[in-house]
Design a protein around this motif. Sequence first.
Motif, PDB file in Angstrom:
ATOM      1  N   GLY A 144      -0.821   0.004 -17.041  1.00 54.43           N
ATOM      2  CA  GLY A 144      -1.261  -1.271 -17.576  1.00 54.43           C
ATOM      3  C   GLY A 144      -1.297  -2.337 -16.508  1.00 54.43           C
ATOM      4  O   GLY A 144      -0.935  -2.091 -15.351  1.00 54.43           O
ATOM      5  N   GLU A 159       4.702  -2.075 -21.031  1.00 51.93           N
ATOM      6  CA  GLU A 159       3.578  -1.159 -21.190  1.00 51.93           C
ATOM      7  C   GLU A 159       4.017   0.166 -21.820  1.00 51.93           C
ATOM      8  O   GLU A 159       3.309   0.729 -22.652  1.00 51.93           O
ATOM      9  CB  GLU A 159       2.903  -0.906 -19.841  1.00 51.93           C
ATOM     10  CG  GLU A 159       2.036  -2.054 -19.355  1.00 51.93           C
ATOM     11  CD  GLU A 159       0.773  -2.243 -20.197  1.00 51.93           C
ATOM     12  OE1 GLU A 159       0.433  -1.345 -20.994  1.00 51.93           O
ATOM     13  OE2 GLU A 159       0.136  -3.295 -20.044  1.00 51.93           O
ATOM     14  N   GLU A 162       4.483  -0.535 -25.501  1.00 51.75           N
ATOM     15  CA  GLU A 162       3.230  -0.765 -26.215  1.00 51.75           C
ATOM     16  C   GLU A 162       2.460   0.525 -26.428  1.00 51.75           C
ATOM     17  O   GLU A 162       1.889   0.750 -27.501  1.00 51.75           O
ATOM     18  CB  GLU A 162       2.372  -1.772 -25.445  1.00 51.75           C
ATOM     19  CG  GLU A 162       2.880  -3.199 -25.492  1.00 51.75           C
ATOM     20  CD  GLU A 162       2.017  -4.170 -24.717  1.00 51.75           C
ATOM     21  OE1 GLU A 162       2.319  -5.376 -24.746  1.00 51.75           O
ATOM     22  OE2 GLU A 162       1.039  -3.729 -24.069  1.00 51.75           O
ATOM     23  N   GLU A 163       2.399   1.384 -25.404  1.00 53.91           N
ATOM     24  CA  GLU A 163       1.554   2.572 -25.488  1.00 53.91           C
ATOM     25  C   GLU A 163       2.222   3.728 -26.223  1.00 53.91           C
ATOM     26  O   GLU A 163       1.533   4.541 -26.844  1.00 53.91           O
ATOM     27  CB  GLU A 163       1.136   3.023 -24.084  1.00 53.91           C
ATOM     28  CG  GLU A 163       0.193   2.054 -23.394  1.00 53.91           C
ATOM     29  CD  GLU A 163      -0.453   2.641 -22.144  1.00 53.91           C
ATOM     30  OE1 GLU A 163      -0.146   3.805 -21.801  1.00 53.91           O
ATOM     31  OE2 GLU A 163      -1.264   1.936 -21.529  1.00 53.91           O
TER      32      GLU A 163
END
Length: 276
Positions: A144, A159, A162-163
Motif C-alpha cells: 500500500g 495496510e 485493511e487488506e
Amino acid sequence: MSSITSSMPMEDQVGLLDAVDDLYDGVVVEMKDYMDSDIFIPLLRASLSQWKQQGKKGFWIKLPIQLSNLVSPMVQEGFRYHHAEPDYLMLVRWLPNTPDTLPVNATHRVGIGAYVVKDNREVLVVQEKSGGFKGTGLWKLPTGVVNEGEDICKAAIREVKEETGIEAEFLEILAFRQSHQSFFSKSDLFFVCLLRPQSFAIQKQDSEIAAAQWMPIKEYVDQPYNQKHQLFKYVAEICRTKSERDYVGFTAMPMATASGKEIYLYFNNRDFQQTL
C-alpha cells in the motif's frame, strides 16, 4: 475629467496583501476570502513591488479551490504552479534576477510491502482484484501507499489490517527500492517491512483483495512469477533469508525534535547497541 497623479508610492495607495515571512527570505500569502481579480491584481502588483525592494526572494500564494478565478491573472503576472491539493492550489514566483532556487514539489511517493510471518514460517500473502497483478496468479505481500503525515512503520500495520484483517506489530525494514517515472512521472520509494502477527484469522478486504492466506515461505518464494522477475526474486529471497539466518534490518526508534514533534529514526539498532 482631469486626473490627479499622486506622489505616494503605489503600495501606499493600494495596500498590500497580508503575508507572513518564511525562513528563507520569502513571503507566504494565504488567501481565504473571495476577491475579484480587478481588486486582487492591484494588490498583487503593489505587493510585488514592495517585497522586491525589501529583498524578498520567493513569493508563495495559497489559493483555496473557490478562488481559482485568480489563477489566470496570476499566471499573467509571472506566477507558476508549485503543487495542488484537493482543497487548494499553491502558486509561486521567484523575485530577484538570480537563478530560481525555490524547492520543487514533492518528487516521491512512498509505499510499503508487509512481510508478516508466523513462528511456523508461514507468510501472509494476497491476490489482488485489480491492477498489474490481476490474473497473474501471483501470491504477493500486502502492499500500500503511505498516507500524508503517516510513518512508514504505522502504514505497514494499517495496510495489513485493511487488506487482511490481521493485527500485526512492526519489527524492521528489511530492504527498500527506488524507481522513477512511475506514478504521474513521480519517483517511487518502496519499503519491505517485517511484521509479527498478533492475530491469525484472516478477514480479507473484499473491494481490493481477491484472496488471502497463510503460505509456507518456500512456496511463496518459489512461485514462477518470482523466479522470472529479478526484483520480486530478490525481495522474496531477502524475506526467506531473514527467517533462516542472521539478517539484520532497520528498526524504528521514536525520537522527539526540538519542536516536540515525534519522528522515527530507522537504523540497525542491534549492532549499534553492541558498540555502546
